[in-house]
Each structure stands twice: as C-alpha cells, then as structure tokens.
Design an enzyme around this catalytic site. Structure first.
Site, PDB file in Angstrom:
ATOM      1  CG  ASP A  34      -1.743   1.240   1.355  1.00 47.74           C
ATOM      2  OD1 ASP A  34      -2.682   1.416   0.564  1.00 47.74           O
ATOM      3  OD2 ASP A  34      -1.455   2.053   2.248  1.00 47.74           O
TER       4      ASP A  34
ATOM      5  CD  GLU B 152      -3.157  -2.250  -1.059  1.00 40.01           C
ATOM      6  OE1 GLU B 152      -3.460  -1.046  -1.128  1.00 40.01           O
ATOM      7  OE2 GLU B 152      -3.412  -2.973  -0.063  1.00 40.01           O
TER       8      GLU B 152
END
Length: 226
Positions: free
Chosen positions: A44, A116
């Site tokens: 992220d 991610e």
C-alpha cells in the site's frame, strides 16, 4: 501457476518465496507471518509513493488537492480490483476451500489486497524501480490524465460534485429491482438528476449498483470513458 503469473506481469522473481507469500490468503491457514497480510501493508505504501510521483511528474500544473483526489481514485479498492483482474490474479491465489466456494477468487477486497501484496513482493525482491515498472502500466497515460476525464473508483462522489456545481440541481438514487439467491443477489439502481433518470447500473450490492448507475451518468455527461 506462479511461472504463468511471472510471464503475465513480465517480471521474474529471484526469490520465489516472496511471490508465493504474496499469493497466499489467510484462509489457507498458513502461519500468520506467511500469508500476504503484512505484504499488503508494505505494498500500500509503495503504491502510494509510485502513484504520487507519477502524478507529480505528469500533472505539473495541477494543485495538491487535485493530485490527492486523483491519487485516491487510482489506489482505491475498485481500481486495485480492476488491476488484479487484468492479470487474472484471483486465479493464482492460494486460499482455503471455504473461501473459494464463497466467491473469494473474485472478491474485490481479496484481489485488491493481493495486488498490493504483489507490489510489495516485487519491491522486496528488486527495489523501487522494479515496483514502479510494474505499477505504471496499469495507470492512465499522461494524455488521459491531462484531458481530465478520469474516474476510476468513487463515481457517486464525482457525479455529485459535478451536479452540485449548480446549487439548484438535485440528485438521488433509486433501487429498481433485485434478483437471485440470497448469497448471490444482483441489484439494479437508477440515478435521478433533476427528476430524470440519467443512468442505470447493476451490481452485487446496492452500493455497487449505485456506483455503476453513477458511472453510466458520467459517461453520458462525457466525464468518463466507456
């Protein structure tokens, strides 16, 4: 399976264990440190840095507020889900049978998180340059960004901002139907602007059907591409 994914993304891992961990969902009951949850956390942050730099370089005349909003659209769950679908990431995940039987391989949250995690795996394997080279092809081109007609995630908010540029305008959503069994329902919705239906959409939840109705309206208004 993993070799096929490497071909799809155009990247070969030096440490295959990183790729395996990125693809391992917690439902497969590995040791907590061996599933992809920690990688999601790192991925992220890497994604945010790469997208921020890309937008900073591509849109050097835009304000901080505009760049922040655009970045949010490019890294939201809906966007990540679409990126993951492009490389058939759901089909490569290692997950428990129960999760798979309940649609886990196409669940937005799972695919977004796995994307991610994959970013983190590439970053850990080869660094920021390799991660950037993986991420950027999923992003809109400079030409598309500069045109300004780009919405990826929150279509409702974007549509509302456009409509309410004129304070007298009104906007609302109406659920017009649903079908299917309880665990796999499809909902249908309209978006009504100034008393007129301007878009219709469907989805696996009421919220998703409204988002798709808003997207249809944005396409009609010329603010989103089909």
């Amino acid at each position: 399976m993993n070799n096929n994914l490497e071909k799809i993304i155009g990247y070969t891992f030096k440490n295959k264990k990183l790729l395996n961990q990125a693809l391992t969902h917690s439902s497969s009951r590995p040791h907590p440190l061996n599933c992809n949850e920690r990688m999601e956390f790192l991925g992220d942050s890497v994604l945010s840095v790469v997208v921020s730099k890309y937008l900073y370089d591509s849109l050097n005349e835009q304000s901080e507020g505009y760049l922040t909003k655009l970045r949010a659209n490019l890294v939201c769950e809906e966007a990540l889900y679409k990126y993951a679908k492009r490389i058939d990431l759901g089909g490569k995940l290692i997950m428990g049978k129960g999760e798979e039987l309940t649609g886990g391989r196409d669940r937005k949250s799972i695919l977004a998180d796995a994307f991610e995690a994959l970013i983190a795996a590439i970053y850990l394997d080869s660094g920021l340059t390799a991660a950037t080279e993986f991420i950027v092809p999923f992003l809109p081109s400079n030409d598309v960004l500069k045109v300004g007609k780009l919405v990826i995630g929150d279509y409702k908010t974007t549509l509302q901002e456009i409509v309410q540029q004129i304070p007298e305008n009104t906007i609302s959503y109406e659920l017009i139907g649903e079908e299917g069994f309880a665990h796999e329902k499809i909902f249908y919705a309209n978006v009504v602007i100034n008393g007129k239906v301007e878009g219709s959409g469907s989805g696996k939840s009421k919220k998703e059907s409204q988002q798709q109705a808003a997207r249809a309206a944005l396409i009609k208004l010329g603010s989103e591409s089909e």
